[in-house]
Design a protein around this motif. Sequence first.
Motif, PDB file in Angstrom:
ATOM      1  N   ALA A 165       0.829  -1.209   0.000  1.00 13.42           N
ATOM      2  CA  ALA A 165       0.000   0.000   0.000  1.00 13.42           C
ATOM      3  C   ALA A 165       0.862   1.258   0.000  1.00 13.42           C
ATOM      4  CB  ALA A 165      -0.934  -0.002   1.211  1.00 13.42           C
ATOM      5  N   ALA A 166       1.992   1.202   0.658  1.00 11.55           N
ATOM      6  CA  ALA A 166       2.843   2.381   0.772  1.00 11.55           C
ATOM      7  C   ALA A 166       3.712   2.591  -0.468  1.00 11.55           C
ATOM      8  CB  ALA A 166       3.735   2.254   2.016  1.00 11.55           C
ATOM      9  N   ARG A 167       4.140   1.505  -1.124  1.00 11.84           N
ATOM     10  CA  ARG A 167       5.160   1.623  -2.163  1.00 11.84           C
ATOM     11  C   ARG A 167       4.632   1.497  -3.597  1.00 11.84           C
ATOM     12  NH1 ARG A 167      10.461   1.872  -0.155  1.00 11.84           N
ATOM     13  NH2 ARG A 167      10.789   2.517  -2.304  1.00 11.84           N
ATOM     14  N   PHE A 168       3.499   0.834  -3.783  1.00 12.41           N
ATOM     15  CA  PHE A 168       3.002   0.696  -5.150  1.00 12.41           C
ATOM     16  C   PHE A 168       2.392   2.013  -5.621  1.00 12.41           C
ATOM     17  CE2 PHE A 168       2.322  -4.001  -6.385  1.00 12.41           C
ATOM     18  CZ  PHE A 168       3.578  -4.329  -5.900  1.00 12.41           C
ATOM     19  N   PRO A 169       2.788   2.531  -6.785  1.00  9.71           N
ATOM     20  CA  PRO A 169       2.195   3.776  -7.281  1.00  9.71           C
ATOM     21  C   PRO A 169       0.721   3.580  -7.618  1.00  9.71           C
ATOM     22  CG  PRO A 169       3.578   2.757  -8.957  1.00  9.71           C
ATOM     23  CD  PRO A 169       3.802   1.990  -7.708  1.00  9.71           C
ATOM     24  N   ARG A 170      -0.062   4.609  -7.323  1.00 12.35           N
ATOM     25  CA  ARG A 170      -1.508   4.541  -7.592  1.00 12.35           C
ATOM     26  C   ARG A 170      -1.780   4.985  -9.027  1.00 12.35           C
ATOM     27  NH1 ARG A 170      -0.805   5.582  -2.273  1.00 12.35           N
ATOM     28  NH2 ARG A 170      -2.080   4.393  -0.788  1.00 12.35           N
ATOM     29  N   GLN A 171      -1.282   4.199  -9.925  1.00 12.90           N
ATOM     30  CA  GLN A 171      -1.435   4.473 -11.353  1.00 12.90           C
ATOM     31  C   GLN A 171      -2.169   3.312 -12.009  1.00 12.90           C
ATOM     32  OE1 GLN A 171      -0.349   7.113 -13.144  1.00 12.90           O
ATOM     33  NE2 GLN A 171       0.599   8.161 -11.418  1.00 12.90           N
ATOM     34  N   LEU A 172      -3.085   3.638 -12.925  1.00 11.41           N
ATOM     35  CA  LEU A 172      -3.683   2.575 -13.716  1.00 11.41           C
ATOM     36  C   LEU A 172      -2.591   1.810 -14.451  1.00 11.41           C
ATOM     37  CD1 LEU A 172      -6.112   1.148 -15.111  1.00 11.41           C
ATOM     38  CD2 LEU A 172      -6.018   2.957 -16.840  1.00 11.41           C
ATOM     39  N   ILE A 215       1.439  -8.489  -6.921  1.00 14.38           N
ATOM     40  CA  ILE A 215       1.239  -9.121  -5.617  1.00 14.38           C
ATOM     41  C   ILE A 215       0.176  -8.413  -4.787  1.00 14.38           C
ATOM     42  CG2 ILE A 215       3.564 -10.103  -5.521  1.00 14.38           C
ATOM     43  CD1 ILE A 215       4.417  -7.811  -3.724  1.00 14.38           C
ATOM     44  N   GLU A 216      -0.298  -7.258  -5.239  1.00 19.03           N
ATOM     45  CA  GLU A 216      -1.402  -6.628  -4.517  1.00 19.03           C
ATOM     46  C   GLU A 216      -2.647  -7.510  -4.549  1.00 19.03           C
ATOM     47  OE1 GLU A 216      -1.734  -4.835  -8.711  1.00 19.03           O
ATOM     48  OE2 GLU A 216      -0.234  -5.751  -7.392  1.00 19.03           O
ATOM     49  N   ALA A 217      -2.744  -8.399  -5.556  1.00 16.66           N
ATOM     50  CA  ALA A 217      -3.893  -9.317  -5.628  1.00 16.66           C
ATOM     51  C   ALA A 217      -3.863 -10.348  -4.513  1.00 16.66           C
ATOM     52  CB  ALA A 217      -3.899 -10.023  -6.978  1.00 16.66           C
ATOM     53  N   LEU A 218      -2.724 -10.481  -3.807  1.00 13.77           N
ATOM     54  CA  LEU A 218      -2.595 -11.473  -2.745  1.00 13.77           C
ATOM     55  C   LEU A 218      -2.972 -10.932  -1.380  1.00 13.77           C
ATOM     56  CD1 LEU A 218       0.886 -12.945  -3.813  1.00 13.77           C
ATOM     57  CD2 LEU A 218      -1.388 -13.842  -4.368  1.00 13.77           C
ATOM     58  N   THR A 219      -3.175  -9.641  -1.285  1.00 16.94           N
ATOM     59  CA  THR A 219      -3.419  -9.036   0.021  1.00 16.94           C
ATOM     60  C   THR A 219      -4.828  -9.348   0.516  1.00 16.94           C
ATOM     61  OG1 THR A 219      -4.211  -6.956  -0.924  1.00 16.94           O
ATOM     62  CG2 THR A 219      -1.838  -7.158  -0.527  1.00 16.94           C
ATOM     63  N   PRO A 220      -5.027  -9.369   1.832  1.00 18.62           N
ATOM     64  CA  PRO A 220      -6.374  -9.610   2.375  1.00 18.62           C
ATOM     65  C   PRO A 220      -7.395  -8.585   1.871  1.00 18.62           C
ATOM     66  CG  PRO A 220      -4.722  -9.858   4.095  1.00 18.62           C
ATOM     67  CD  PRO A 220      -4.005  -9.317   2.894  1.00 18.62           C
ATOM     68  N   ALA A 221      -6.978  -7.316   1.723  1.00 16.97           N
ATOM     69  CA  ALA A 221      -7.918  -6.286   1.266  1.00 16.97           C
ATOM     70  C   ALA A 221      -8.388  -6.585  -0.159  1.00 16.97           C
ATOM     71  CB  ALA A 221      -7.253  -4.918   1.329  1.00 16.97           C
ATOM     72  N   ALA A 222      -7.464  -6.983  -1.015  1.00 13.13           N
ATOM     73  CA  ALA A 222      -7.841  -7.291  -2.401  1.00 13.13           C
ATOM     74  C   ALA A 222      -8.801  -8.467  -2.440  1.00 13.13           C
ATOM     75  CB  ALA A 222      -6.597  -7.594  -3.226  1.00 13.13           C
ATOM     76  N   GLU A 248     -12.241  -7.437  -1.347  1.00 10.77           N
ATOM     77  CA  GLU A 248     -12.924  -6.558  -2.310  1.00 10.77           C
ATOM     78  C   GLU A 248     -13.177  -7.239  -3.650  1.00 10.77           C
ATOM     79  OE1 GLU A 248     -10.295  -3.256  -2.549  1.00 10.77           O
ATOM     80  OE2 GLU A 248     -10.567  -2.689  -0.438  1.00 10.77           O
ATOM     81  N   GLY A 249     -12.889  -8.525  -3.772  1.00 19.65           N
ATOM     82  CA  GLY A 249     -13.125  -9.236  -5.026  1.00 19.65           C
ATOM     83  C   GLY A 249     -12.045  -9.016  -6.067  1.00 19.65           C
ATOM     84  N   ARG A 250     -10.856  -8.547  -5.641  1.00 16.42           N
ATOM     85  CA  ARG A 250      -9.755  -8.309  -6.569  1.00 16.42           C
ATOM     86  C   ARG A 250      -8.621  -9.308  -6.368  1.00 16.42           C
ATOM     87  NH1 ARG A 250      -7.059  -4.254  -5.391  1.00 16.42           N
ATOM     88  NH2 ARG A 250      -7.951  -3.684  -3.366  1.00 16.42           N
ATOM     89  N   GLY A 251      -8.970 -10.443  -5.785  1.00 20.48           N
ATOM     90  CA  GLY A 251      -7.934 -11.421  -5.461  1.00 20.48           C
ATOM     91  C   GLY A 251      -7.830 -12.568  -6.437  1.00 20.48           C
ATOM     92  N   ASN A 252      -8.368 -12.390  -7.628  1.00 24.48           N
ATOM     93  CA  ASN A 252      -8.265 -13.424  -8.657  1.00 24.48           C
ATOM     94  C   ASN A 252      -6.792 -13.764  -8.907  1.00 24.48           C
ATOM     95  OD1 ASN A 252      -8.078 -14.730 -11.239  1.00 24.48           O
ATOM     96  ND2 ASN A 252     -10.154 -14.043 -11.690  1.00 24.48           N
ATOM     97  N   LEU A 253      -6.449 -15.039  -8.750  1.00 25.87           N
ATOM     98  CA  LEU A 253      -5.045 -15.431  -8.873  1.00 25.87           C
ATOM     99  C   LEU A 253      -4.519 -15.323 -10.296  1.00 25.87           C
ATOM    100  CD1 LEU A 253      -4.800 -18.448  -6.408  1.00 25.87           C
ATOM    101  CD2 LEU A 253      -3.877 -16.150  -6.130  1.00 25.87           C
ATOM    102  N   ALA A 254      -5.427 -15.219 -11.279  1.00 25.37           N
ATOM    103  CA  ALA A 254      -4.948 -14.982 -12.640  1.00 25.37           C
ATOM    104  C   ALA A 254      -4.214 -13.651 -12.732  1.00 25.37           C
ATOM    105  CB  ALA A 254      -6.118 -15.003 -13.619  1.00 25.37           C
ATOM    106  N   ARG A 255      -4.586 -12.681 -11.890  1.00 28.81           N
ATOM    107  CA  ARG A 255      -3.917 -11.368 -11.900  1.00 28.81           C
ATOM    108  C   ARG A 255      -2.431 -11.506 -11.583  1.00 28.81           C
ATOM    109  NH1 ARG A 255      -7.414  -6.904 -11.912  1.00 28.81           N
ATOM    110  NH2 ARG A 255      -5.617  -5.592 -11.398  1.00 28.81           N
ATOM    111  N   LEU A 256      -2.094 -12.506 -10.769  1.00 29.77           N
ATOM    112  CA  LEU A 256      -0.688 -12.687 -10.413  1.00 29.77           C
ATOM    113  C   LEU A 256       0.110 -13.220 -11.600  1.00 29.77           C
ATOM    114  CD1 LEU A 256       1.430 -12.565  -8.142  1.00 29.77           C
ATOM    115  CD2 LEU A 256       0.854 -14.936  -7.609  1.00 29.77           C
ATOM    116  N   LEU A 257      -0.482 -14.109 -12.389  1.00 30.80           N
ATOM    117  CA  LEU A 257       0.225 -14.639 -13.545  1.00 30.80           C
ATOM    118  C   LEU A 257       0.315 -13.613 -14.662  1.00 30.80           C
ATOM    119  CD1 LEU A 257      -1.037 -18.333 -13.837  1.00 30.80           C
ATOM    120  CD2 LEU A 257       0.948 -17.424 -12.628  1.00 30.80           C
ATOM    121  N   VAL A 258      -0.705 -12.759 -14.778  1.00 27.27           N
ATOM    122  CA  VAL A 258      -0.653 -11.708 -15.797  1.00 27.27           C
ATOM    123  C   VAL A 258       0.465 -10.732 -15.429  1.00 27.27           C
ATOM    124  CG1 VAL A 258      -1.880  -9.772 -16.829  1.00 27.27           C
ATOM    125  CG2 VAL A 258      -3.077 -11.920 -16.403  1.00 27.27           C
TER     126      VAL A 258
END
Length: 975
Positions: A220-227, A235-242, A245-255
């Motif tokens: 949360a502190a180091r990743f830029p808030r850019q699209l 790895i933000e997809a691995l966080t409990p918050a993601a 919020e339904g953003r924890g799809n593991l396909a996001r990690l492989l992409v």
Amino acid sequence: MNAITTSKVRPGDPGLAAKLKRNTQGEVRFAPADRGRYATDASIYQVEPIGVLVPRTMEDVEAAVALCREEGVPVLPRGGGTSQCGQTVNRALVIDCTKHLRNVLSVDAAAGVAKVQPGIALGALNDALKKVKMFFPVDPSTWARCTIGGMAGNNSCGSKSIRYGLMADNVLAIDALLPSGTRFTFGEVADNLGADIPAEVATLIQSLRGIGAREAEEIAARFPRQLRRVGGYNIEALTPAARAEGRGNLARLLVGSEGTLAFSQSLDLKLWPIKPRKVLGICQFPTFRAAMAASQHLVTLNPEAVELVDRTMIDLGRSIPIYRATIDAIVRGEPDSLLIVEFHGHDDTALLRDLDRLEEMMGDLGYPDAVVRITDSAFQAQVASVREAGLNIMMSMKGDGKPVSFIEDTAVDLPDLADYTERLNEVFERHGTKGTWYAHASVGCLHVRPVLNMKQGEDVAKMRVIAEECFALVREYKGSHSGEHGDGIVRSEFHESMFGGRIVRAFEAVKDAFDPTALLNPGRVVRAPRMDDRSLFRYPPGYTADPAIKPALDWSAWPGPQGGFLGAVEMCNNNGTCRKFDADVMCPSFRATRDEQHLTRGRANTLRLALTGQLGPDALAGDEVAEAMSLCVSCKACKRECPTGVDMAKMKIEAQHARAQRHGIKLKDRIIAGLPRWAPWAAKVPALANLRESLPGLAALGEKLLGISARRPLPRFSGDAFRDAEAHRDGQGQEVLLFADTFNRYYEPENLRDAVTVLGAAGFRVRPAVAADGKPLCCGRTYLAAGMVDRARAEARRTLEALSASDAPVIGLEPSCLTTLRDEFISLLPGPAAEKLAARAHLATEFLAKQKVELPLQDIGTTQAHIHGHCHQKSFGAFAPAVQTLRKIPGLEVKPIASSCCGMAGAFGYDARNIEVSHAMAELSLLPAIRATAAEDAIVADGTSCRHQIRDLSGREAVHSIRLLARAVTGAPRA
């Protein structure tokens, strides 16, 4: 441990190749030239692979990965090889999925989901989805050739990311092969891992979630808030918050993982409904900064995209014939920068209101009357082709100094864009260079390439300093250092300075959890080499031209050694435009075989390696170059369609010449080359000359002795050859010289007679083009095709002298012969005389269109004509005039056939070795289009080869366009 440094298997290892042949059904390619063709992508790097496998099935992939795991050989999954950062080159076994693993497996239009194999090109996918009125919206400029697997590897974005997001937002699931050999579908996975999940995968997911929980605050502190943040692993997809919020799809990690974590076997994609209507507003700005400052305001109009075109791209684009007219039409005055604003929708009225609002906003910003409105869909496609070719237009600069990709897709917030770009320009100026800019102003991601010479150590040092200063600016503006093209070699080492050491250790933990032995694409994303390690460069220290190579043609338009020949070859930057699924012509042999070897890019790489001694001594005359050139049909499409103007037809002449000098010329090639000399004698005894087609066994004997396929009839000599005396027609207008080529003179003389009729009816005074020695003129093309450059030059000199006696326009019928006067003559006999002739030489229909002649045309009783363009007609912009001229015939609807090369290409299709490929080229589009026509429709083809191919393979008779015009002039009924 990094397998790239520990593998004992060396490039070209015959043992590994043999095992792959035994254990897979794929194509195993370990020869030096094969490895060389896969050693580069569109980046500055070159890393020789251990070998190449082109798998036929996913079972081949599984077997190869298992074998490499046992042998300790790294594996590199590869798509179209168009990456900018070096992620698709490595000391590994390259597995190329693009030839066979390119299918749409299923489409559920109701759910909006498609399942595809990784090797399918985005353009081919969207073409297939049209029937269900859906599309996949992630659209990088390489959409016509980049593959879905590669796009997932890079986390591609494209111009419409402001609307649809990135690849990570549109991949629902990935059926992946893990380095261990286990397969698992990574997608939505419940918090409570079920018993159906393999134990290995369950352990992996638990480890990944542990990393996400441990590093959530740091992320949360180091990743830029850019699209546009595609650097590192997602790895933000691995966080409990993601996950909450339904953003924890593991396909996001492989992409975005660049093939370093798993091998994608199939991908589930989110589809969107097609918006059928579109309008463009081309906004003109007096300065680059003004355009940057305006972007933040224009995006409030809710456009689909806002794309930048800077002054450099405007000027370079105008220098490329295929783009010149389009750029002239969208530029008003002398702007410094353009912003192309797109609006999509279903209702024209609403879209026109969007353009009104755009004009109003531009007026409010101080730029009234600064919007060029484009509502015509055909012209919109032309504008899109210019925008999509942006990177390659930039690379069309001649010389060793080129715009270099290493900081090119940084992204910052739109309010900071003007200040950031201005300060970055100051960085370039401070280091004695300048940057070229274009791309996605809508999301603050601009492709910028400083102009540097990667052959010089001084400029390599500048590259590193510029990168460090640029990324310092990016950090200051809290931006993203990698906004589209991924990490690869060029950016991975900077992750620590951008994200911090703790995040990089988390990246490494993810890699190790998936791939503890570093089997998959090691040294990319984590544990990367230095970006300026010159041993990994395409132009490393010691890179030099072979001084023994003396080109036979003039290459002085390009600087550098070998008379400029090497510089011309190096214009290929591996962008892969020649791989386009919907190409106009380029590259017909690749479209038939889908082999990298038979691609303009593959041939250029082979030549570059040969010219610089990387394939051994005398390689230009060697077998590997000959094999790469064997299916090149010299269509010249690359000369026009390649954004950097790689002229492979001319390069093939050099290779043929070198081989002829070294190995001599085969009897068959000598016979064909000498056709213009012996044709006059054959035409006097046509019954004897045509005996092959009537005497049983002669065709088979000809194939055995000469290699001329017995499956084809040869063209028949006419018993009534065209005589120069027939080329006299008086008129009141301008004098023109009729150039009677060998093929029309001796095989189809009625075409030349009809040309005399039509030109005379147009009011021109027709005269024959004759030589002082009385022998028929010849362009020398048959000699060039055999590598007999000296003989071709002698013919060119004789023809040039004859045609230079007058300033009259030279009119021809055969595209391959006439364009030789406009093209090869300048390389054979450089100087003002050849250039003047090139400007005077025209195909007949092209000349009539340019002169805007009003012919006395009548209805010919035929309602439809389907016209196929000869490759050289298209390459020299002469096909559209042919269509335009025929459309003047009353009552005739003229329909151009969307086709590439017919596959005959002079003598190419008569060679027994090429017969299957020749047929395959014709079947790609030409023959299906002809079969769909009505029997009473006319088929038109101006190329002699094209007419024979159409007749041989479809049974339909095609005619030269001049014959339809002659019928319309004379009022003759249809033959």
